[in-house]
Structure formats: structure tokens, C-alpha cells
Scaffold this motif. Sequence first.
Motif, PDB file in Angstrom:
ATOM      1  N   SER A 133      -8.470   3.480   1.070  1.00  0.00           N
ATOM      2  CA  SER A 133      -9.228   2.235   0.962  1.00  0.00           C
ATOM      3  C   SER A 133      -8.742   1.375  -0.194  1.00  0.00           C
ATOM      4  CB  SER A 133     -10.719   2.552   0.793  1.00  0.00           C
ATOM      5  OG  SER A 133     -11.477   1.366   0.700  1.00  0.00           O
ATOM      6  N   VAL A 134      -8.548   1.991  -1.365  1.00  0.00           N
ATOM      7  CA  VAL A 134      -8.092   1.248  -2.535  1.00  0.00           C
ATOM      8  C   VAL A 134      -6.697   0.670  -2.301  1.00  0.00           C
ATOM      9  CG1 VAL A 134      -7.412   1.462  -4.968  1.00  0.00           C
ATOM     10  CG2 VAL A 134      -9.525   2.537  -4.166  1.00  0.00           C
ATOM     11  N   ALA A 135      -5.812   1.461  -1.694  1.00  0.00           N
ATOM     12  CA  ALA A 135      -4.435   1.030  -1.496  1.00  0.00           C
ATOM     13  C   ALA A 135      -4.319  -0.165  -0.565  1.00  0.00           C
ATOM     14  CB  ALA A 135      -3.587   2.184  -0.955  1.00  0.00           C
ATOM     15  N   THR A 136      -5.281  -0.334   0.351  1.00  0.00           N
ATOM     16  CA  THR A 136      -5.162  -1.370   1.380  1.00  0.00           C
ATOM     17  C   THR A 136      -6.095  -2.552   1.183  1.00  0.00           C
ATOM     18  OG1 THR A 136      -6.744  -0.158   2.766  1.00  0.00           O
ATOM     19  CG2 THR A 136      -4.407   0.272   3.152  1.00  0.00           C
ATOM     20  N   SER A 137      -7.109  -2.441   0.338  1.00  0.00           N
ATOM     21  CA  SER A 137      -8.097  -3.508   0.224  1.00  0.00           C
ATOM     22  C   SER A 137      -7.706  -4.520  -0.846  1.00  0.00           C
ATOM     23  CB  SER A 137      -9.474  -2.926  -0.104  1.00  0.00           C
ATOM     24  OG  SER A 137      -9.454  -2.272  -1.359  1.00  0.00           O
ATOM     25  N   PRO A 145       0.819  -1.215   0.000  1.00  0.00           N
ATOM     26  CA  PRO A 145       0.000   0.000   0.000  1.00  0.00           C
ATOM     27  C   PRO A 145       0.852   1.265   0.000  1.00  0.00           C
ATOM     28  CG  PRO A 145       0.014  -0.976   2.196  1.00  0.00           C
ATOM     29  CD  PRO A 145       0.744  -1.927   1.293  1.00  0.00           C
ATOM     30  N   LEU A 146       0.589   2.144  -0.935  1.00  0.00           N
ATOM     31  CA  LEU A 146       1.364   3.377  -1.097  1.00  0.00           C
ATOM     32  C   LEU A 146       0.461   4.399  -1.787  1.00  0.00           C
ATOM     33  CD1 LEU A 146       5.010   3.610  -2.477  1.00  0.00           C
ATOM     34  CD2 LEU A 146       3.259   5.149  -3.309  1.00  0.00           C
ATOM     35  N   ILE A 147       0.584   5.662  -1.408  1.00  0.00           N
ATOM     36  CA  ILE A 147      -0.130   6.733  -2.101  1.00  0.00           C
ATOM     37  C   ILE A 147       0.880   7.786  -2.528  1.00  0.00           C
ATOM     38  CG2 ILE A 147      -1.986   8.444  -2.016  1.00  0.00           C
ATOM     39  CD1 ILE A 147      -3.244   6.835   0.256  1.00  0.00           C
ATOM     40  N   LEU A 148       0.943   8.032  -3.822  1.00  0.00           N
ATOM     41  CA  LEU A 148       1.835   9.043  -4.392  1.00  0.00           C
ATOM     42  C   LEU A 148       1.013  10.252  -4.800  1.00  0.00           C
ATOM     43  CD1 LEU A 148       4.652   9.879  -5.575  1.00  0.00           C
ATOM     44  CD2 LEU A 148       3.866   8.868  -7.738  1.00  0.00           C
TER      45      LEU A 148
END
Length: 549
Positions: A144-148, A92-95
Motif C-alpha cells: 500500500s505504501v509503495a503504490t499510494s 513502487p518497489l519493495i526491498l
Amino acid sequence: MKTGGQLIVDALETNGTDRIYCVPGESYLAVLDALHDSPIRTIVCRQEGGAAMMADCHGRLTGRPGICFVTRGPGATNASAGIHIAMQDSVPLILFIGQVASHAKGREAFQEVDYVRFFGDIAKWVVEIDDAARIPEFVTRAFSVATSGRPGPVVISLPEDMLTSLAEAPEAQHYTPVETRPGEVELDALEGLLNKAKRPFVILGGTRWDAPAVARMRTIAEAWSLPVGCSFRRQMLFDHLHPNYAGDVGIGINPKVATAIKQADLVLLIGGRMGEMPSSDYTLLKSPYPDQTLVHVHADAGELGRVYRPALAINASPAAFVEAFARRKPAAGPVWAAEAAKLHAAYLDWSTPPESGPGTVQMGLIMNYLETMLPDDAILTNGAGNYATWVHRYHRFRRFGTQAAPTSGSMGYGTPAAVAAKQLFPDRDVIAFAGDGCFLMNGQEFATAVQYALPIIVIVVNNGIYGTIRMHQEREYPGRVVATDLKNPDFAALARAYGGHGETVERTADFAPAFERARASGKPSIVEIRLDPEAITPTRTMTQIRDRA
């Protein structure tokens, strides 16, 4: 009314962000300004690829999205290496990327890139926010998207004018974690398959594990006397000295483990995708129809049946699956109990390093020393290269949360990952392994370690070549060397130039005192090992590879 930059930071705080990794840029100055008054720590890095890899390591070791901010154009494209790692490794990562102002879009403005197109194939979701009032919605959705399901990277593009505009928006709310659990029907079916099996084998991989899940998996292995292997660079998922551990299912696999998997009548794959590397180019498990009865447990339904057709597909996260299955017990004493003990004995033999080889430095003896010196909770990081074989084959991982290495095989990962790991766990030893070529891809993040007083130890295995490529080159085109020789700096002097501690090891006996001095220095350190290029693998020399070509 708040600026878009303030809304971004508010949403990050609400969703539990405690630090971000960044290289600053004028395209998102409004976010940096909002961070000035935030409890979120801002870690400034030296190159966007390193920043993204730090965010990846954060996500890998915590299970929570690592957060990275970069500027547009070259900043974003530099960061793409870290996004590719997070995608292939299910991290999981958010850029967040500063984007050109809305009025300039579509004109090939200064440093303009269409990020939806650029990142479309290497990110889980890519979106551009053009309305500041929707920032809480999009940021929370990104978490939510990064972890599900199968975790992965999310890329959010932030037009500059959107970040400076004022908007009235609802307060951000924390994302809702999504869990997938096995049904009783699937658990009954698995129990039945195990009770009928004569030669089962378990392979652990992927993400969405935690320490309690790893402990429950150990309980399951003991109850069912199961031999357990860990997928490529997921070795921290099972204690290597546990009597049920069979070995690493990765590059250069122990032939006895490979045979056990091929001859198994039941393979239980939990959490992993079993891609090209751990499957030995899809030969351990044939794609799409394995010879073995395959039970595949994965959190993302889209991965079940995508590469392999399982006899039983269980849509569940590893943590939820082992929690449920730990309550099941075998109907009778498993007939294969002796096989697990036999495979563990083979692993112990396989993971005992050689004590001799070409040159004046023996990596086997160095690995033996490190095994006696490093505590069980030490974190080891590395990038890619033949040097990593010494870690993957000979280091015996004992605990969860002690490994950060890219299954995608990306070079340059070890040093930035070590920086992130030491920030997360300042009281633990953090050791980065790197080759000379690997280190110089993101070695500038050693300066980040110095800036934040993070006493990591980087072991640079310097053989003056791109070792893996040279090995393949000598095998395929013996004697025709092109583009694989390297002229390197004095890495110990480089460490001192950055403000850290540096050591050079030219004989085996030099390593122990050099390592102890580095450890005692309290500074970020580089210990350079000058390794004979003939020592290309633990068991074969470069000459042997060339002669057998």
C-alpha cells in the motif's frame, strides 16, 4: 503454524507477486526455501544493485511493486543504488533484506547495519519485522505504501531468527489501492483558467499513468489544442508524432520549447515534480513563485506547494485527473491553436539527427536506421551519460510502456532494466543503450540475460572515456584531464564469453548488418559502437567545448 519465511511468500502471493529479483544470502534462506514450492518465479541476479534496478524497472513498466531480496550488510548497501533511483523516480518497489539474528543485534555483528537509519532518507518507509505473526500486516502495508500517493521504495528488514521461527498468523489479504480524484470545484477552476489563457503549456511527468490515461490525455490535448511536453525521461507519456507534441522538457531542452514555457501564461503540470533537471535548474519555473500561473496535479498532497507555489493545486493521480477532465470542453475555439502546430514543427526539426560529425561512425545515421527498424512497441532502456542524448533527443516514442530510464541520472541502469523488461514482455524488442563506463557498472547482468535466454540487444557506445564528466572537465578545466580516460575490454568478445552474441561497429555502414545479425541470433547480444570521443554531443565536438571554455 508456519515459518516466517513461509508467511513472507504467502503474503507476496496474495498481493499478486509473480516474480522476485534476488541475490541469494544465508540470512534469508528460510524465504528461499519457501519460494521452492511457490509459483513465484525467482530470478537470480549477479549483483544487488542490478537486482534492485530490475525490480525498479518492473515497477516502472507495470505500476505494481517490483520485489527484490538481498542479504545483509554489503548486499543491502549494494542495493541502495536501486532504492535511490526508485525514490527519486517515484517507482513502487519493495526491498527485503535478511538481517542478523535478534540476539546479535546492536553488537556490530557480522554484516550488521541499522537499515532504518541507512535507508531513512532514500526510501519511503523502512521497517524491521521482529514478530513473525505480524508479517501479513507489514507486507500488505508495504504494498500500500509503495503504490499510494507518490509511489516509492519500501525497505523491510528480516531478522534471521524471525524467518525460521514458527508463528500462527492471520492469512494475508490483498492491499487496497488508494486513488485520489479531483473535485468538481478544482475542475471548474482549471476550466476557467484555460478559457482565459492565451499561451498555455502542458508538462506531463511522474508515475501512476497507464495506457488508457495516456489516451485520454491525447484526447484532452486535441480538444483544447494544447501544446504538450514530456518531462525528463518520461517521454513515453505522449506520442511524439502527434501534432500537439512540443518536445522533451529535460536536459538540453530545445530553446524554442524553453521559451514557450517561460512565456506561457498558464502551465499545467500533471503528475511530475518538475525537479532540477526538467526545470533547467529551476529557471523554466522559478521556485518557489513561478512567473506563470501554475496548475499542479499530483497524487501526493505533500508534493503540492513543496517546491513551487501553484495558483491551483489538484490532489489527484494523473490517471484519475485525465479521466475526469476529459469530459470538459473549451467554451470556444482556443486562440493558441497555431502555437501547438508551430511547436510540433520545431520538435520535428529538433529531433532530426545530424548525418555528419567527427570520426567514422555517425550516430545520427544509426538513429535514423533504428527509427525505421524498431516497432512502435519496442522498449528502450538506458542509464546515464552523453550517449543517452541520442536516444532522448532523436528517438520518437510512440506508445506508453516503451521507456525505462532513471530520472535520477544513475549510471548502470540500462542492462538490468532490459533484463527485467524482456522478462515482462518477451514478445517485444528490448534495446538497452549504454556508454562504455555505464555498461561496466552493471554489465554483469548480461549473464542473467544469458541464464534466462532473454535476447536483449545492448548497444554499447564506446568512446573510451567517462564522456559526460570529460565534457564538464574540459569546459571547466580545459586541457587538464584527470580520471576520465578508460581502458575497455572488447565488448563483442565479452558478449561471446558470457554465451551471447557480439558485434563490433567501427564504421557507420557496419551497424545495420551487425544489428540484424544480433537480432537474428536469438541470443542476448552486445553491439559495440566505437565512437570518436570528439563526438561528445550531437552538435558540439570536444574541441569546441574546450576552445569555448
